[in-house]
Design a protein around this motif. Structure first.
Motif: not given
Length: 426
Positions: A14, A66, A68-69, A71, A73-74, A415-416, A419
């Motif tokens: 990223c 792992r 800092h990528r 994500q 929110n499922w 949220h995505r 990080k």
């Protein structure tokens, strides 16, 4: 040190995250080197030792990659999907199968597309174009109100929800004004006042404009508390308090001097339901009748409710009440539980934000969602004056689906990148 950091950041896929991570690693190495210098080592040797103690840059970079990528929110996406389906089911008895399938179902699918598109976008752009976005929104609303959107009884229903887009835009404006001290706070207060006037003009709804004013004031106070405008927080908050108190007193005076207006009569009817039950207060009689004759499971048995309520149903302001009447109290409780779960997901996103823009944007979206949700539910059970309320997932129309899709998409976008984006990266 530069070579070590380059090798490390090259392992991070990223690109947006690399700058903040590089700064973090650099600061850590320099702090450690300074400690070695104080212990007696020369600067170059101290720096070399600090770098060596960091370890293998490739392994560190892979480990950080792992973390800092992006994500997804499922959980929130799942709750959104369930509530969207539940909303369609709840609308069917009120608006008919043909309307739900031919229009609202399409709006829902388009809304999901908007959610995904906004989620994949970089929300941090709001921190750079907030003021410009506000100007563009105003131009679009002006053209839409004049040439496109339908006006009914002096009110433009679509605009009553579209104007809520001013709130997340204001979050971007506040970020643009950061570090500019008291003058920025004064300017922000002026923007809040101007937005209130614009929202009132476009929506023709005092309640909608008031909700937007409330959300923006909360955002401004949050920005002050976070120290975005300097350390003189108490003075700035007192200034906000004086402005809010003065405006509240002014509008109270306006209501007092216009007792015969329709809005004031509706407010008076809320507190004198029996006296006005055959006039402005008939809605509360309808609500009481519906709740009294509803069942735990299944359709209630109130002819009065069906005869008087549904002919006046417009976009679905009292849809939760109708759900209770047509499906029963248990269905209503399940619906409330789903909405509560959705709100909790939004709260969790707001709570976890570390950078200022992410915190403001997520808070802006949360405030709009929760204000309309709570307001609509309270209206449906007679605990709030009947007014315009666009309840998430339970109010029909393309404009409503679009606005809430944008807000939910922004929450997911924040949220995505939670990080990925540091304050420096923004």
């Amino acid at each position: 040190m530069e070579e070590f950091i380059k090798i490390l950041t090259d392992q991070i896929r990223c690109v947006k995250a690399r700058q903040g991570i590089a700064q973090e690693i650099s600061n850590h190495i320099l702090d450690q080197a300074e400690a070695y210098e104080q212990a007696g080592l020369e600067h170059d040797k101290a720096l070399e030792r600090a770098v060596q103690e960091m370890g293998d840059p490739v392994e560190i970079g892979i480990s950080m990659d792992r973390i800092h990528r992006p994500q997804i929110n499922w959980k929130m996406l799942l709750v959104t999907f369930i509530l969207s389906i539940a909303g369609l089911v709840c609308m069917t008895p009120m608006f008919g199968v043909s309307y739900v399938i031919s229009r609202q179902l399409i709006f829902t699918f388009v809304g999901f597309g908007v959610i995904v598109a906004v989620c994949l976008m970089d929300y941090s752009a709001l921190g750079r174009i907030g003021i410009a976005a506000g100007i563009v929104l105003t131009i679009v609303f002006t053209i839409g109100k004049r040439y496109y959107f339908q006006t009914i009884n002096g009110r433009t229903p679509a605009m009553s929800i579209l104007v809520y887009l001013y709130v997340p835009v204001f979050a971007g404006i506040l970020y643009q004004l950061r570090k500019k001290g008291l003058s920025a706070v004064v300017l922000a207060v002026g923007i809040v006042g101007l937005t209130f006037v614009l929202a009132m003009h476009f929506s023709s709804s005092l309640m909608v404009a008031g909700n937007i004013f409330f959300c923006m004031i909360i955002l401004l106070v949050a920005a002050i508390v976070k120290g975005m405008f300097g350390n003189n927080k108490k003075y700035m908050i007192r200034l906000i308090g004086i402005v809010v108190t003065s405006l509240t007193a002014f509008f109270g005076w306006l209501l007092w001097t216009n007792k015969d207006s329709y809005r004031v009569q509706r407010l008076i009817a809320f507190f004198n339901r029996i006296k006005y039950q055959d006039a402005e207060g008939y809605y509360y009689r309808v609500i009481q009748e519906a709740l009294h004759n509803s069942k735990w499971i299944g359709t209630g048995n109130s002819t009065y409710f069906e005869n008087y309520y549904f002919p006046g149903l417009t976009e679905g302001e009292l849809l939760p009440l109708a759900v209770i009447y047509w499906f029963g109290f248990i269905a209503g409780v399940i619906l409330l539980a789903l909405l509560a779960g959705f709100i909790l997901c939004a709260i969790n996103i707001v709570r976890r934000q570390k950078n200022q823009l992410g915190a403001l944007v997520s808070l802006a979206c949360f405030l709009v969602l929760v204000v309309n949700c709570v307001e609509g539910i309270l209206i449906s059970v007679g605990l709030f004056p009947v007014t315009t309320a666009a309840i998430p997932f339970l109010t029909r129309g393309g404009s409503t689906a679009l606005v809430y899709a944008v807000l939910i998409g922004l929450l997911l976008s924040v949220h995505r990148r939670e990080k990925i984006l540091t304050q420096e990266a923004i």
